[in-house]
Design a protein around this motif. Structure first.
Motif, PDB file in Angstrom:
ATOM      1  N   LEU A 196       0.370  -0.724   0.300  1.00  0.00           N
ATOM      2  CA  LEU A 196      -0.190  -0.420  -0.111  1.00  0.00           C
ATOM      3  C   LEU A 196       0.721   1.428   0.243  1.00  0.00           C
ATOM      4  CD1 LEU A 196      -3.186   1.805   0.679  1.00  0.00           C
ATOM      5  CD2 LEU A 196      -2.893   1.400   2.301  1.00  0.00           C
ATOM      6  N   VAL A 197       1.710   1.255   0.784  1.00  0.00           N
ATOM      7  CA  VAL A 197       2.753   2.106   1.022  1.00  0.00           C
ATOM      8  C   VAL A 197       3.570   2.503  -0.124  1.00  0.00           C
ATOM      9  CG1 VAL A 197       4.941   3.304   2.118  1.00  0.00           C
ATOM     10  CG2 VAL A 197       2.824   2.400   3.899  1.00  0.00           C
ATOM     11  N   ASN A 198       4.283   2.151  -0.618  1.00  0.00           N
ATOM     12  CA  ASN A 198       5.039   1.521  -2.036  1.00  0.00           C
ATOM     13  C   ASN A 198       4.019   2.408  -3.225  1.00  0.00           C
ATOM     14  OD1 ASN A 198       7.263   0.909  -1.513  1.00  0.00           O
ATOM     15  ND2 ASN A 198       6.988  -1.416  -1.703  1.00  0.00           N
ATOM     16  N   ASP A 199       2.240   1.490  -3.265  1.00  0.00           N
ATOM     17  CA  ASP A 199       1.831   2.304  -4.384  1.00  0.00           C
ATOM     18  C   ASP A 199       1.453   3.403  -4.143  1.00  0.00           C
ATOM     19  OD1 ASP A 199       1.704  -0.293  -5.314  1.00  0.00           O
ATOM     20  OD2 ASP A 199      -0.535  -0.352  -4.648  1.00  0.00           O
ATOM     21  N   LEU A 200       0.919   3.894  -3.402  1.00  0.00           N
ATOM     22  CA  LEU A 200       1.413   5.292  -3.109  1.00  0.00           C
ATOM     23  C   LEU A 200       1.826   6.160  -3.586  1.00  0.00           C
ATOM     24  CD1 LEU A 200      -1.149   5.446   0.676  1.00  0.00           C
ATOM     25  CD2 LEU A 200      -1.392   5.872  -1.799  1.00  0.00           C
ATOM     26  N   LEU A 201       3.353   6.141  -2.469  1.00  0.00           N
ATOM     27  CA  LEU A 201       4.578   6.659  -3.269  1.00  0.00           C
ATOM     28  C   LEU A 201       4.795   6.832  -4.947  1.00  0.00           C
ATOM     29  CD1 LEU A 201       6.628   5.449  -0.558  1.00  0.00           C
ATOM     30  CD2 LEU A 201       6.108   7.909  -0.950  1.00  0.00           C
ATOM     31  N   ASP A 202       4.980   5.596  -5.188  1.00  0.00           N
ATOM     32  CA  ASP A 202       4.887   5.555  -6.844  1.00  0.00           C
ATOM     33  C   ASP A 202       3.885   6.390  -7.540  1.00  0.00           C
ATOM     34  OD1 ASP A 202       6.845   3.576  -6.659  1.00  0.00           O
ATOM     35  OD2 ASP A 202       5.515   1.899  -6.694  1.00  0.00           O
ATOM     36  N   MET A 203       2.537   6.457  -6.642  1.00  0.00           N
ATOM     37  CA  MET A 203       1.590   7.587  -7.708  1.00  0.00           C
ATOM     38  C   MET A 203       2.322   8.829  -7.447  1.00  0.00           C
ATOM     39  SD  MET A 203      -1.067   6.619  -9.505  1.00  0.00           S
ATOM     40  CE  MET A 203      -1.451   8.151 -10.289  1.00  0.00           C
ATOM     41  N   SER A 204       2.556   8.753  -7.065  1.00  0.00           N
ATOM     42  CA  SER A 204       3.309  10.757  -6.192  1.00  0.00           C
ATOM     43  C   SER A 204       4.371  10.976  -6.622  1.00  0.00           C
ATOM     44  CB  SER A 204       3.587  10.493  -4.887  1.00  0.00           C
ATOM     45  OG  SER A 204       2.512  10.310  -3.704  1.00  0.00           O
ATOM     46  N   LYS A 205       5.265  10.026  -7.190  1.00  0.00           N
ATOM     47  CA  LYS A 205       6.534  10.083  -8.355  1.00  0.00           C
ATOM     48  C   LYS A 205       5.910  10.245  -9.439  1.00  0.00           C
ATOM     49  CE  LYS A 205       9.972   7.541  -5.077  1.00  0.00           C
ATOM     50  NZ  LYS A 205      10.915   6.507  -5.360  1.00  0.00           N
ATOM     51  N   GLN A 212       2.696  11.571 -10.442  1.00  0.00           N
ATOM     52  CA  GLN A 212       2.080  12.137 -10.534  1.00  0.00           C
ATOM     53  C   GLN A 212       3.052  13.595 -10.763  1.00  0.00           C
ATOM     54  OE1 GLN A 212      -1.297  13.389 -11.688  1.00  0.00           O
ATOM     55  NE2 GLN A 212      -1.240  10.767 -11.348  1.00  0.00           N
ATOM     56  N   ALA A 213       3.530  13.605  -9.782  1.00  0.00           N
ATOM     57  CA  ALA A 213       5.048  15.049 -10.115  1.00  0.00           C
ATOM     58  C   ALA A 213       5.739  14.969 -10.817  1.00  0.00           C
ATOM     59  CB  ALA A 213       5.860  15.291  -8.760  1.00  0.00           C
ATOM     60  N   GLY A 214       5.848  13.486 -12.325  1.00  0.00           N
ATOM     61  CA  GLY A 214       7.183  13.672 -13.371  1.00  0.00           C
ATOM     62  C   GLY A 214       8.417  13.151 -12.366  1.00  0.00           C
ATOM     63  N   ALA A 215       8.046  12.745 -11.591  1.00  0.00           N
ATOM     64  CA  ALA A 215       9.512  12.417 -10.700  1.00  0.00           C
ATOM     65  C   ALA A 215      10.281  10.750 -11.409  1.00  0.00           C
ATOM     66  CB  ALA A 215       9.771  12.187  -9.118  1.00  0.00           C
ATOM     67  N   ILE A 216       9.857  10.486 -11.644  1.00  0.00           N
ATOM     68  CA  ILE A 216       9.886   9.304 -12.463  1.00  0.00           C
ATOM     69  C   ILE A 216      10.492   8.914 -13.514  1.00  0.00           C
ATOM     70  CG2 ILE A 216       9.567   5.995 -12.579  1.00  0.00           C
ATOM     71  CD1 ILE A 216       7.322   6.906 -10.980  1.00  0.00           C
TER      72      ILE A 216
END
Length: 543
Positions: A359-368, A370-374
């Protein structure tokens, strides 16, 4: 079927909103700005009208008269060359031009002083014309002066008493005619209302050897009385126009600013979280109506996003609370009860911890995302082998629950992509299919070669209840969780498909979903193929 290909560069939007601003009040308010601009426009138009009708009236009138004389002179010369001297065409043109333009016209035969001369004179210039008073010798002098000046000369004689020309008559025409000039213009010199006189002389040589002088005399009457009349009219007109302009500017400013002020007030409420708004403005202009429609759509989308965020908080709170409760309960039992320290209880704690980690990893991946950090790290790898590895992991995890994942590849395929990110895509699609498949607990994965083996299409199919048509557009949105029944104990967190969408967008691949109510769903995506090794089994699916 839907195919979505989006390539977007992350942007940072800065928005500054002044909650105290009001388009109807304060310095720079739109209503007052429109009013001021309209009044300024009206004032400028009145000033221009005053300048044209009074200050520059003499200059404009003189230019118009000069252009008319030059134009008529050219027409006479052309007609003389085409129709000849003494023709009806030339005579008719002389009389009509003299009458319509208030001119005195003389066409003289230079070969015979006492020969036939054509004359035409307007009644309005009678007594103020000198070309008809010229002798044959004087006509020849003017014609000679025209020949020396490329065939034409133009004289302007100003007989107004305040004019410098009236005080000092040392001009070309006076020098040419000598004492006769004063005799010819004597009545004009002593008449304070005498006009400005324009004299044009052109010489025409015909192919038959004839030479002719085309002479025109026009007068510019004083416009003092006309200007006085216009000035009085303009004073009255200015007052009426300023009064009408004031009311028109006020009405126009209100008409334009009223819907904008209304929309501005509602937009402040929208910014404060009130989404139950209607921005529509009755009888508004097209652009205002389009703006209102856009804001209505934005309000609906914001309300939907707000609801999705609330659902996310509720779902995540539930997803966090359940494993945390189990971890706490089992940990306390193992601490307080010696007999509870068993491998089974430890495994429960490990499983729930993994759920929290996912769950935490999914939230972090989604945030990255959306922010274009990946950023992608593309490399060539075998897609077929990757899918098989993921399925093997799923089969081990799902064996006790009775799920079956079927995959029969038609070939071994290599693609160029980010292997780690694509693993996440395939994992989320399979996990979604397992969650919502039917009672047979069957999930199928198909591999299709398209466009002469240049592209591969991966399809993940389930046998669940399918997706309602009005929900298909929302399934790729973050936080969204379908309302269909699912077979697994725990549903997803609403981020899996949103992560899939963002990763495929980064790859520039096509993706979509096909679903029929009661017959399950098919999620798919396509990528460019780098290399193919045929498996020699099932036929390919060409599309």
């Amino acid at each position: 079927m839907r195919k979505l290909i989006l390539k977007r560069k992350p942007q940072t939007v800065k928005f500054k909103f002044d909650a105290a601003s009001d388009g109807s009040k304060g310095r720079g308010g739109i209503k007052w700005r429109i009013f001021a601009h309209f009044m300024l426009f009206s004032l400028i138009m009145l000033v221009l009208l005053w300048l044209v009708q009074t200050v520059f009236l003499d200059t404009i009138y003189k230019q118009v008269k000069t252009n008319a004389i030059r134009r008529v002179s050219g027409e006479l010369c052309d007609t003389l060359q085409t129709s000849g001297f003494g023709s009806d065409e030339l005579g008719n043109l002389m009389f009509s031009a003299a009458r319509n333009n208030y001119l005195c016209i003389l066409v003289a035969d230079l070969a015979s002083y006492d020969g036939f001369n054509l004359r035409a004179q307007s009644v309005d210039v009678a007594g103020m014309c000198i070309v008809h008073e010229l002798t044959s010798n004087e006509v020849m002098k003017l014609a000679l002066a025209a020949r020396k000046n490329d065939g034409s000369v133009f004289y302007e004689l100003d007989f107004r008493p305040e004019s410098e020309r009236a005080k000092n008559l040392d001009n070309e025409l006076a020098q040419l005619l000598g004492a006769r000039f004063f005799i010819l213009t004597n009545s004009l010199l002593h008449n304070y209302d005498s006009p400005t006189m324009l004299v044009s002389v052109r010489v025409v040589d015909l192919p038959d050897g004839g030479s002719y002088a085309v002479m025109l005399n026009g007068n510019i009457a004083p416009l003092d009385t006309t200007v006085s009349t216009l000035r009085l009219q303009l004073i009255l007109l200015t007052g009426v126009m300023m009064l009408l302009g004031f009311f028109m500017a006020w009405a126009l400013a209100g008409h334009i600013s009223r819907p904008i002020i209304h929309i501005n007030k509602l937009s402040r409420r929208l910014a404060q979280g009130d989404f139950e708004l209607d921005f529509s403005v009755p009888r508004a202009d097209k652009e205002i109506s389009e703006l209102a429609d856009s804001l209505n759509h934005a309000a609906v989308e914001l309300a939907k996003t707000e609801q999705l965020q609330r659902d996310l908080i509720a779902n995540i709170s539930h997803d966090l609370r359940t494993p945390l409760t189990l971890i706490t309960a089992y940990s306390e039992a193992m601490r307080d009860l010696p007999g509870e320290n068993t491998p089974e209880n430890v495994q429960v704690i490990i499983d729930e911890t993994e759920r929290l980690s996912v769950l935490v990893n999914d939230l972090l991946d989604m945030s990255k995302l959306q922010a274009g950090a990946i950023r992608l790290e593309p490399q060539e790898f075998e897609l077929t082998a990757l899918i098989q590895q993921i399925i093997e992991r799923f089969n081990k995890l799902m064996a006790t629950e009775g799920y079956t994942i079927d995959f029969q590849p038609v070939a071994r395929l290599w693609v160029e992509a980010d292997e780690i990110k694509l693993t996440q895509v395939i994992y989320n699609l399979i996990n979604n299919a397992v969650t919502y498949t039917g009672e047979d607990k069957m999930v199928k994965i198909r591999q299709l070669l398209l466009h002469h083996d240049s592209r591969v299409r991966i399809e993940v199919l389930d046998t669940g209840e399918g997706i309602a048509p009005d929900q298909i557009k929302d399934i790729w949105r973050r936080y969204y969780k379908g309302s269909a029944n699912h077979q697994r104990t725990h549903a997803g967190n609403g981020l899996g498909l949103a992560i899939v969408k963002n990763i495929l967008d980064l790859h520039g691949g096509a993706y979509g979903v096909e679903s029929t109510a009661g017959q399950g769903s098919c999620f798919w995506f396509e990528l460019e193929v780098k290399r193919v090794e045929k498996a020699g089994v099932a036929a390919r699916g060409e599309k």
